[in-house]
Design a protein around this motif. Sequence first.
Motif, PDB file in Angstrom:
ATOM      1  N   ILE A  68     -10.298 -39.196 -50.366  1.00 32.69           N
ATOM      2  CA  ILE A  68     -10.202 -40.639 -50.189  1.00 32.69           C
ATOM      3  C   ILE A  68      -8.802 -40.990 -49.702  1.00 32.69           C
ATOM      4  O   ILE A  68      -7.810 -40.547 -50.287  1.00 32.69           O
ATOM      5  CB  ILE A  68     -10.474 -41.404 -51.500  1.00 32.69           C
ATOM      6  N   ALA A  69      -8.751 -41.799 -48.647  1.00 31.49           N
ATOM      7  CA  ALA A  69      -7.478 -42.345 -48.166  1.00 31.49           C
ATOM      8  C   ALA A  69      -7.536 -43.859 -48.290  1.00 31.49           C
ATOM      9  O   ALA A  69      -8.532 -44.479 -47.928  1.00 31.49           O
ATOM     10  CB  ALA A  69      -7.219 -41.946 -46.723  1.00 31.49           C
ATOM     11  N   VAL A  70      -6.471 -44.422 -48.818  1.00 31.28           N
ATOM     12  CA  VAL A  70      -6.369 -45.859 -49.025  1.00 31.28           C
ATOM     13  C   VAL A  70      -5.266 -46.404 -48.129  1.00 31.28           C
ATOM     14  O   VAL A  70      -4.135 -45.908 -48.158  1.00 31.28           O
ATOM     15  CB  VAL A  70      -6.042 -46.185 -50.500  1.00 31.28           C
ATOM     16  N   LEU A  71      -5.620 -47.419 -47.350  1.00 31.89           N
ATOM     17  CA  LEU A  71      -4.654 -48.065 -46.476  1.00 31.89           C
ATOM     18  C   LEU A  71      -4.498 -49.509 -46.951  1.00 31.89           C
ATOM     19  O   LEU A  71      -5.308 -50.367 -46.638  1.00 31.89           O
ATOM     20  CB  LEU A  71      -5.151 -48.017 -45.029  1.00 31.89           C
ATOM     21  N   PRO A  72      -3.466 -49.752 -47.782  1.00 33.20           N
ATOM     22  CA  PRO A  72      -3.282 -51.102 -48.342  1.00 33.20           C
ATOM     23  C   PRO A  72      -2.957 -52.133 -47.270  1.00 33.20           C
ATOM     24  O   PRO A  72      -2.552 -51.789 -46.154  1.00 33.20           O
ATOM     25  CB  PRO A  72      -2.084 -50.938 -49.288  1.00 33.20           C
ATOM     26  N   PHE A  73      -3.124 -53.374 -47.666  1.00 26.41           N
ATOM     27  CA  PHE A  73      -2.638 -54.507 -46.880  1.00 26.41           C
ATOM     28  C   PHE A  73      -2.150 -55.533 -47.885  1.00 26.41           C
ATOM     29  O   PHE A  73      -2.933 -56.306 -48.442  1.00 26.41           O
ATOM     30  CB  PHE A  73      -3.717 -55.108 -45.972  1.00 26.41           C
ATOM     31  N   VAL A  74      -0.852 -55.474 -48.168  1.00 20.31           N
ATOM     32  CA  VAL A  74      -0.223 -56.386 -49.130  1.00 20.31           C
ATOM     33  C   VAL A  74       1.120 -56.830 -48.580  1.00 20.31           C
ATOM     34  O   VAL A  74       1.740 -56.127 -47.781  1.00 20.31           O
ATOM     35  CB  VAL A  74      -0.014 -55.716 -50.511  1.00 20.31           C
ATOM     36  N   ASN A  75       1.563 -57.986 -49.039  1.00 24.18           N
ATOM     37  CA  ASN A  75       2.886 -58.436 -48.622  1.00 24.18           C
ATOM     38  C   ASN A  75       3.941 -57.896 -49.589  1.00 24.18           C
ATOM     39  O   ASN A  75       3.612 -57.278 -50.604  1.00 24.18           O
ATOM     40  CB  ASN A  75       2.932 -59.955 -48.480  1.00 24.18           C
ATOM     41  N   THR A  76       5.210 -58.132 -49.260  1.00 24.21           N
ATOM     42  CA  THR A  76       6.301 -57.583 -50.073  1.00 24.21           C
ATOM     43  C   THR A  76       6.298 -58.147 -51.492  1.00 24.21           C
ATOM     44  O   THR A  76       6.632 -57.435 -52.440  1.00 24.21           O
ATOM     45  CB  THR A  76       7.664 -57.848 -49.410  1.00 24.21           C
ATOM     46  N   ALA A  77       5.913 -59.412 -51.645  1.00 24.04           N
ATOM     47  CA  ALA A  77       5.888 -60.009 -52.986  1.00 24.04           C
ATOM     48  C   ALA A  77       4.862 -59.305 -53.868  1.00 24.04           C
ATOM     49  O   ALA A  77       5.142 -58.965 -55.022  1.00 24.04           O
ATOM     50  CB  ALA A  77       5.593 -61.508 -52.900  1.00 24.04           C
ATOM     51  N   LEU A  78       3.666 -59.077 -53.340  1.00 22.62           N
ATOM     52  CA  LEU A  78       2.641 -58.366 -54.112  1.00 22.62           C
ATOM     53  C   LEU A  78       3.037 -56.912 -54.352  1.00 22.62           C
ATOM     54  O   LEU A  78       2.850 -56.377 -55.449  1.00 22.62           O
ATOM     55  CB  LEU A  78       1.294 -58.436 -53.391  1.00 22.62           C
ATOM     56  N   ALA A  79       3.594 -56.283 -53.338  1.00 24.91           N
ATOM     57  CA  ALA A  79       3.985 -54.874 -53.458  1.00 24.91           C
ATOM     58  C   ALA A  79       5.092 -54.667 -54.479  1.00 24.91           C
ATOM     59  O   ALA A  79       5.221 -53.570 -55.047  1.00 24.91           O
ATOM     60  CB  ALA A  79       4.431 -54.346 -52.100  1.00 24.91           C
ATOM     61  N   ASN A  80       5.886 -55.697 -54.737  1.00 27.14           N
ATOM     62  CA  ASN A  80       6.993 -55.571 -55.694  1.00 27.14           C
ATOM     63  C   ASN A  80       6.568 -55.754 -57.143  1.00 27.14           C
ATOM     64  O   ASN A  80       7.383 -55.583 -58.040  1.00 27.14           O
ATOM     65  CB  ASN A  80       8.098 -56.574 -55.354  1.00 27.14           C
ATOM     66  N   ASN A  81       5.318 -56.084 -57.379  1.00 24.25           N
ATOM     67  CA  ASN A  81       4.838 -56.233 -58.752  1.00 24.25           C
ATOM     68  C   ASN A  81       4.650 -54.871 -59.409  1.00 24.25           C
ATOM     69  O   ASN A  81       4.057 -53.969 -58.828  1.00 24.25           O
ATOM     70  CB  ASN A  81       3.505 -56.998 -58.784  1.00 24.25           C
ATOM     71  N   ARG A  82       5.144 -54.747 -60.647  1.00 23.14           N
ATOM     72  CA  ARG A  82       5.019 -53.487 -61.380  1.00 23.14           C
ATOM     73  C   ARG A  82       3.576 -53.009 -61.507  1.00 23.14           C
ATOM     74  O   ARG A  82       3.312 -51.817 -61.342  1.00 23.14           O
ATOM     75  CB  ARG A  82       5.669 -53.590 -62.756  1.00 23.14           C
ATOM     76  N   PRO A  83       2.611 -53.903 -61.791  1.00 26.09           N
ATOM     77  CA  PRO A  83       1.234 -53.405 -61.895  1.00 26.09           C
ATOM     78  C   PRO A  83       0.746 -52.743 -60.600  1.00 26.09           C
ATOM     79  O   PRO A  83       0.031 -51.747 -60.647  1.00 26.09           O
ATOM     80  CB  PRO A  83       0.419 -54.665 -62.208  1.00 26.09           C
ATOM     81  N   PHE A  84       1.139 -53.277 -59.469  1.00 21.96           N
ATOM     82  CA  PHE A  84       0.717 -52.683 -58.201  1.00 21.96           C
ATOM     83  C   PHE A  84       1.346 -51.306 -58.028  1.00 21.96           C
ATOM     84  O   PHE A  84       0.656 -50.341 -57.679  1.00 21.96           O
ATOM     85  CB  PHE A  84       1.083 -53.591 -57.027  1.00 21.96           C
ATOM     86  N   ARG A  85       2.631 -51.192 -58.272  1.00 22.28           N
ATOM     87  CA  ARG A  85       3.307 -49.891 -58.134  1.00 22.28           C
ATOM     88  C   ARG A  85       2.700 -48.868 -59.081  1.00 22.28           C
ATOM     89  O   ARG A  85       2.493 -47.708 -58.701  1.00 22.28           O
ATOM     90  CB  ARG A  85       4.812 -50.050 -58.358  1.00 22.28           C
ATOM     91  N   ARG A  86       2.386 -49.285 -60.313  1.00 28.55           N
ATOM     92  CA  ARG A  86       1.729 -48.378 -61.270  1.00 28.55           C
ATOM     93  C   ARG A  86       0.350 -47.975 -60.760  1.00 28.55           C
ATOM     94  O   ARG A  86      -0.054 -46.815 -60.897  1.00 28.55           O
ATOM     95  CB  ARG A  86       1.611 -49.038 -62.639  1.00 28.55           C
ATOM     96  N   SER A  87      -0.367 -48.915 -60.185  1.00 28.42           N
ATOM     97  CA  SER A  87      -1.710 -48.617 -59.682  1.00 28.42           C
ATOM     98  C   SER A  87      -1.672 -47.607 -58.538  1.00 28.42           C
ATOM     99  O   SER A  87      -2.503 -46.690 -58.483  1.00 28.42           O
ATOM    100  CB  SER A  87      -2.403 -49.901 -59.222  1.00 28.42           C
ATOM    101  N   VAL A  88      -0.728 -47.768 -57.630  1.00 32.03           N
ATOM    102  CA  VAL A  88      -0.581 -46.814 -56.533  1.00 32.03           C
ATOM    103  C   VAL A  88      -0.329 -45.423 -57.098  1.00 32.03           C
ATOM    104  O   VAL A  88      -0.953 -44.433 -56.685  1.00 32.03           O
ATOM    105  CB  VAL A  88       0.547 -47.248 -55.566  1.00 32.03           C
ATOM    106  N   GLU A  89       0.570 -45.321 -58.067  1.00 31.56           N
ATOM    107  CA  GLU A  89       0.868 -44.015 -58.671  1.00 31.56           C
ATOM    108  C   GLU A  89      -0.332 -43.457 -59.425  1.00 31.56           C
ATOM    109  O   GLU A  89      -0.606 -42.253 -59.364  1.00 31.56           O
ATOM    110  CB  GLU A  89       2.097 -44.103 -59.586  1.00 31.56           C
ATOM    111  N   GLU A  90      -1.059 -44.297 -60.132  1.00 28.25           N
ATOM    112  CA  GLU A  90      -2.256 -43.852 -60.863  1.00 28.25           C
ATOM    113  C   GLU A  90      -3.284 -43.278 -59.895  1.00 28.25           C
ATOM    114  O   GLU A  90      -3.885 -42.225 -60.154  1.00 28.25           O
ATOM    115  CB  GLU A  90      -2.860 -45.014 -61.660  1.00 28.25           C
ATOM    116  N   LEU A  91      -3.526 -43.963 -58.803  1.00 26.79           N
ATOM    117  CA  LEU A  91      -4.482 -43.451 -57.823  1.00 26.79           C
ATOM    118  C   LEU A  91      -4.006 -42.132 -57.227  1.00 26.79           C
ATOM    119  O   LEU A  91      -4.798 -41.191 -57.063  1.00 26.79           O
ATOM    120  CB  LEU A  91      -4.738 -44.484 -56.726  1.00 26.79           C
TER     121      LEU A  91
END
Length: 184
Positions: free
Chosen positions: A113-136
């Motif tokens: 599986i390859a995931v190609l996100p589409f998020v802005n810098t504000a969303l990308a800077n949220n800790r839950p998002f960064r944790r989710s990327v690492e979890e995946l």
Amino acid sequence: MSAPVLYLMICGAGPADHIDRMVKLAQADGWDVWCVATPAAVEHFLDLEALEVLSGHPVRTGHQRAGQPALPEAAAVIVAPATYNTINKWAAGIADTYVLTQLAELTGLGVPIAVLPFVNTALANNRPFRRSVEELRESGVTVLFGEGGFVPHPPRTGGQVMETYPWGAALSAVSDRASARGED
């Protein structure tokens, strides 16, 4: 020999308006593309009829109904554009849409599986998002986020990055992994 099956999971974000680019790239690379879309993608971005003509298959938008054929077994999966919401829910194990249910199962099966996100810098800077990327990533999913993948844009400027959205990076990632598994 038939072409390997690629599931293209489409979320509701700007690049979904250009999903034909991903379908055409994958078909040119020898994939049989089956599209599965989130409710937001269907409601706001996709022309289902045109996508069905292009892919040659019905677009799956929900769970299989009685009498509806099952999707063929996937050799690989691309999630693009992948939204903040889908990435966070998937990493947290929430399967409240058909796309998320499929992603949970496919991750557990070890399908590339390859995931190609589409998020802005504000969303990308949220800790839950960064944790989710690492979890995946820890779950074996290739998340194309950052250098060599999708680089976030400032809020309210997403329309300016449509032409540079890296569709090809997602295709290369799954092609490489599927080849390593002997899938194509």
